[in-house]
Design a protein around this motif. Structure first.
Motif, PDB file in Angstrom:
ATOM      1  N   LEU A 130       0.828  -1.205   0.000  1.00 38.31           N
ATOM      2  CA  LEU A 130       0.000   0.000   0.000  1.00 38.31           C
ATOM      3  C   LEU A 130       0.864   1.258   0.000  1.00 38.31           C
ATOM      4  N   SER A 131       1.977   1.214   0.704  1.00 35.43           N
ATOM      5  CA  SER A 131       2.900   2.349   0.702  1.00 35.43           C
ATOM      6  C   SER A 131       3.455   2.587  -0.698  1.00 35.43           C
ATOM      7  N   LEU A 132       3.870   1.526  -1.353  1.00 31.65           N
ATOM      8  CA  LEU A 132       4.390   1.635  -2.709  1.00 31.65           C
ATOM      9  C   LEU A 132       3.295   2.116  -3.674  1.00 31.65           C
ATOM     10  N   THR A 133       2.103   1.579  -3.536  1.00 36.22           N
ATOM     11  CA  THR A 133       0.980   1.996  -4.379  1.00 36.22           C
ATOM     12  C   THR A 133       0.697   3.477  -4.197  1.00 36.22           C
ATOM     13  N   GLU A 134       0.692   3.924  -2.957  1.00 34.45           N
ATOM     14  CA  GLU A 134       0.449   5.335  -2.664  1.00 34.45           C
ATOM     15  C   GLU A 134       1.534   6.218  -3.300  1.00 34.45           C
ATOM     16  N   ALA A 135       2.785   5.802  -3.179  1.00 36.90           N
ATOM     17  CA  ALA A 135       3.882   6.585  -3.756  1.00 36.90           C
ATOM     18  C   ALA A 135       3.785   6.635  -5.277  1.00 36.90           C
ATOM     19  N   GLN A 156       7.998 -10.380  -7.832  1.00 43.44           N
ATOM     20  CA  GLN A 156       6.796  -9.856  -7.182  1.00 43.44           C
ATOM     21  C   GLN A 156       6.792  -8.334  -7.169  1.00 43.44           C
ATOM     22  N   LEU A 157       7.945  -7.752  -6.894  1.00 43.66           N
ATOM     23  CA  LEU A 157       8.058  -6.299  -6.864  1.00 43.66           C
ATOM     24  C   LEU A 157       7.759  -5.703  -8.241  1.00 43.66           C
ATOM     25  N   ALA A 158       8.324  -6.295  -9.273  1.00 50.42           N
ATOM     26  CA  ALA A 158       8.051  -5.821 -10.635  1.00 50.42           C
ATOM     27  C   ALA A 158       6.558  -5.926 -10.944  1.00 50.42           C
ATOM     28  N   ALA A 159       5.960  -7.050 -10.586  1.00 54.54           N
ATOM     29  CA  ALA A 159       4.528  -7.250 -10.844  1.00 54.54           C
ATOM     30  C   ALA A 159       3.687  -6.249 -10.061  1.00 54.54           C
ATOM     31  N   LEU A 160       4.069  -5.968  -8.841  1.00 52.71           N
ATOM     32  CA  LEU A 160       3.337  -5.007  -8.019  1.00 52.71           C
ATOM     33  C   LEU A 160       3.422  -3.596  -8.617  1.00 52.71           C
ATOM     34  N   ILE A 161       4.595  -3.218  -9.097  1.00 51.07           N
ATOM     35  CA  ILE A 161       4.742  -1.905  -9.741  1.00 51.07           C
ATOM     36  C   ILE A 161       3.845  -1.827 -10.980  1.00 51.07           C
ATOM     37  N   TRP A 162       3.829  -2.885 -11.784  1.00 53.16           N
ATOM     38  CA  TRP A 162       2.954  -2.902 -12.955  1.00 53.16           C
ATOM     39  C   TRP A 162       1.488  -2.816 -12.545  1.00 53.16           C
ATOM     40  N   ALA A 163       1.087  -3.591 -11.545  1.00 56.05           N
ATOM     41  CA  ALA A 163      -0.315  -3.599 -11.111  1.00 56.05           C
ATOM     42  C   ALA A 163      -0.746  -2.215 -10.638  1.00 56.05           C
ATOM     43  N   ALA A 164       0.073  -1.567  -9.820  1.00 56.42           N
ATOM     44  CA  ALA A 164      -0.264  -0.228  -9.328  1.00 56.42           C
ATOM     45  C   ALA A 164      -0.307   0.782 -10.468  1.00 56.42           C
ATOM     46  N   THR A 165       0.584   0.663 -11.408  1.00 53.73           N
ATOM     47  CA  THR A 165       0.617   1.576 -12.545  1.00 53.73           C
ATOM     48  C   THR A 165      -0.614   1.409 -13.427  1.00 53.73           C
ATOM     49  N   VAL A 166      -0.985   0.170 -13.696  1.00 55.37           N
ATOM     50  CA  VAL A 166      -2.134  -0.100 -14.555  1.00 55.37           C
ATOM     51  C   VAL A 166      -3.434   0.361 -13.903  1.00 55.37           C
ATOM     52  N   ILE A 167      -3.626   0.094 -12.624  1.00 54.47           N
ATOM     53  CA  ILE A 167      -4.868   0.522 -11.984  1.00 54.47           C
ATOM     54  C   ILE A 167      -4.940   2.043 -11.966  1.00 54.47           C
ATOM     55  N   ASN A 168      -3.813   2.702 -11.792  1.00 57.98           N
ATOM     56  CA  ASN A 168      -3.807   4.169 -11.854  1.00 57.98           C
ATOM     57  C   ASN A 168      -4.212   4.661 -13.244  1.00 57.98           C
ATOM     58  N   ALA A 169      -3.696   4.043 -14.276  1.00 57.62           N
ATOM     59  CA  ALA A 169      -4.050   4.447 -15.640  1.00 57.62           C
ATOM     60  C   ALA A 169      -5.544   4.261 -15.879  1.00 57.62           C
ATOM     61  N   ARG A 170      -6.074   3.137 -15.462  1.00 54.64           N
ATOM     62  CA  ARG A 170      -7.500   2.875 -15.658  1.00 54.64           C
ATOM     63  C   ARG A 170      -8.349   3.875 -14.869  1.00 54.64           C
ATOM     64  N   ASN A 171      -7.937   4.187 -13.632  1.00 55.43           N
ATOM     65  CA  ASN A 171      -8.662   5.186 -12.836  1.00 55.43           C
ATOM     66  C   ASN A 171      -8.678   6.528 -13.556  1.00 55.43           C
ATOM     67  N   ARG A 172      -7.551   6.931 -14.075  1.00 56.74           N
ATOM     68  CA  ARG A 172      -7.456   8.239 -14.716  1.00 56.74           C
ATOM     69  C   ARG A 172      -8.330   8.324 -15.968  1.00 56.74           C
ATOM     70  N   ILE A 173      -8.401   7.245 -16.719  1.00 60.68           N
ATOM     71  CA  ILE A 173      -9.274   7.219 -17.889  1.00 60.68           C
ATOM     72  C   ILE A 173     -10.735   7.319 -17.451  1.00 60.68           C
ATOM     73  N   ALA A 174     -11.104   6.555 -16.437  1.00 56.26           N
ATOM     74  CA  ALA A 174     -12.495   6.582 -15.955  1.00 56.26           C
ATOM     75  C   ALA A 174     -12.879   7.960 -15.427  1.00 56.26           C
ATOM     76  N   VAL A 175     -11.985   8.591 -14.669  1.00 55.24           N
ATOM     77  CA  VAL A 175     -12.282   9.909 -14.119  1.00 55.24           C
ATOM     78  C   VAL A 175     -12.308  10.962 -15.234  1.00 55.24           C
ATOM     79  N   ALA A 176     -11.352  10.918 -16.143  1.00 55.56           N
ATOM     80  CA  ALA A 176     -11.286  11.917 -17.223  1.00 55.56           C
ATOM     81  C   ALA A 176     -12.493  11.854 -18.142  1.00 55.56           C
ATOM     82  N   THR A 177     -13.003  10.664 -18.373  1.00 54.75           N
ATOM     83  CA  THR A 177     -14.135  10.504 -19.286  1.00 54.75           C
ATOM     84  C   THR A 177     -15.463  10.410 -18.547  1.00 54.75           C
ATOM     85  N   ARG A 178     -15.388  10.470 -17.214  1.00 53.29           N
ATOM     86  CA  ARG A 178     -16.573  10.369 -16.353  1.00 53.29           C
ATOM     87  C   ARG A 178     -17.405   9.143 -16.679  1.00 53.29           C
ATOM     88  N   LEU A 179     -16.723   8.000 -16.743  1.00 55.84           N
ATOM     89  CA  LEU A 179     -17.469   6.756 -16.885  1.00 55.84           C
ATOM     90  C   LEU A 179     -18.465   6.699 -15.741  1.00 55.84           C
TER      91      LEU A 179
END
Length: 160
Positions: free
Chosen positions: A95-100, A125-148
């Motif tokens: 969660l700390s890494l995700t937040e950062a 695992q660390l590489a996968a976690l960085i990818w997972a946090a990055t991807v969820i952030n990208a998806r969130n930003r698309i949803a918020v920007a387009t107001r899904l």
């Protein structure tokens, strides 16, 4: 007050949308293959979505976490993970890494945050976690920007 309609990004750029879906699938498949616990990944998705103010994603991830047996306390503690008595050191490091990563504009990913994550996750695992946090952030930003539907919560309210 209702929001004005926004672009249906998946319809306008289907190839990019499909690529994002494939990246999402690949990132979470890598996390699964690396042995990152699905419950931990749910907490990562919840925390990023809270910070990003993406109520659409947050609702989905909370439902998924409940369906996998996460307790209400563990779900609630994603907001106050630093003081949680129910989240493990490994979950807190994730969660700390995700937040950062989510708040990268606020000072990059500090060495202390990265070092703690590297202590409790192996390299794969660390590489996968960085990818997972990055991807969820990208998806969130698309949803918020387009107001899904359902994604319009103001970030300040979500990050509290």
């Amino acid at each position: 007050m209702p929001h004005a309609p926004r672009i249906m990004i998946g319809e306008v750029t289907p190839d990019v949308s499909s690529a994002m879906d494939a990246l999402h699938e690949a990132a979470f498949a890598a996390a699964d293959a690396a042995g990152v616990e699905p419950e931990l990944l749910q907490l990562v998705k919840i925390r990023a979505s809270q910070i990003n103010g993406c109520s659409l994603s947050l609702g989905r991830h909370v439902r998924d976490a409940r369906a996998t047996g996460q307790s209400e306390q563990r779900i609630r503690d994603t907001r106050a993970w630093r003081n949680s008595k129910v989240l493990t050191r490994r979950e807190q490091a994730a969660l700390s890494l995700t937040e950062a990563i989510t708040l990268v504009f606020a000072g990059q990913v500090p060495d202390t945050v990265y070092a703690e994550a590297a202590r409790v996750f192996d390299e794969t695992q660390l590489a996968a976690l960085i990818w997972a946090a990055t991807v969820i952030n990208a998806r969130n930003r698309i949803a918020v920007a387009t107001r899904l539907e359902g994604s319009g919560a103001p970030p300040a309210a979500a990050a509290s």
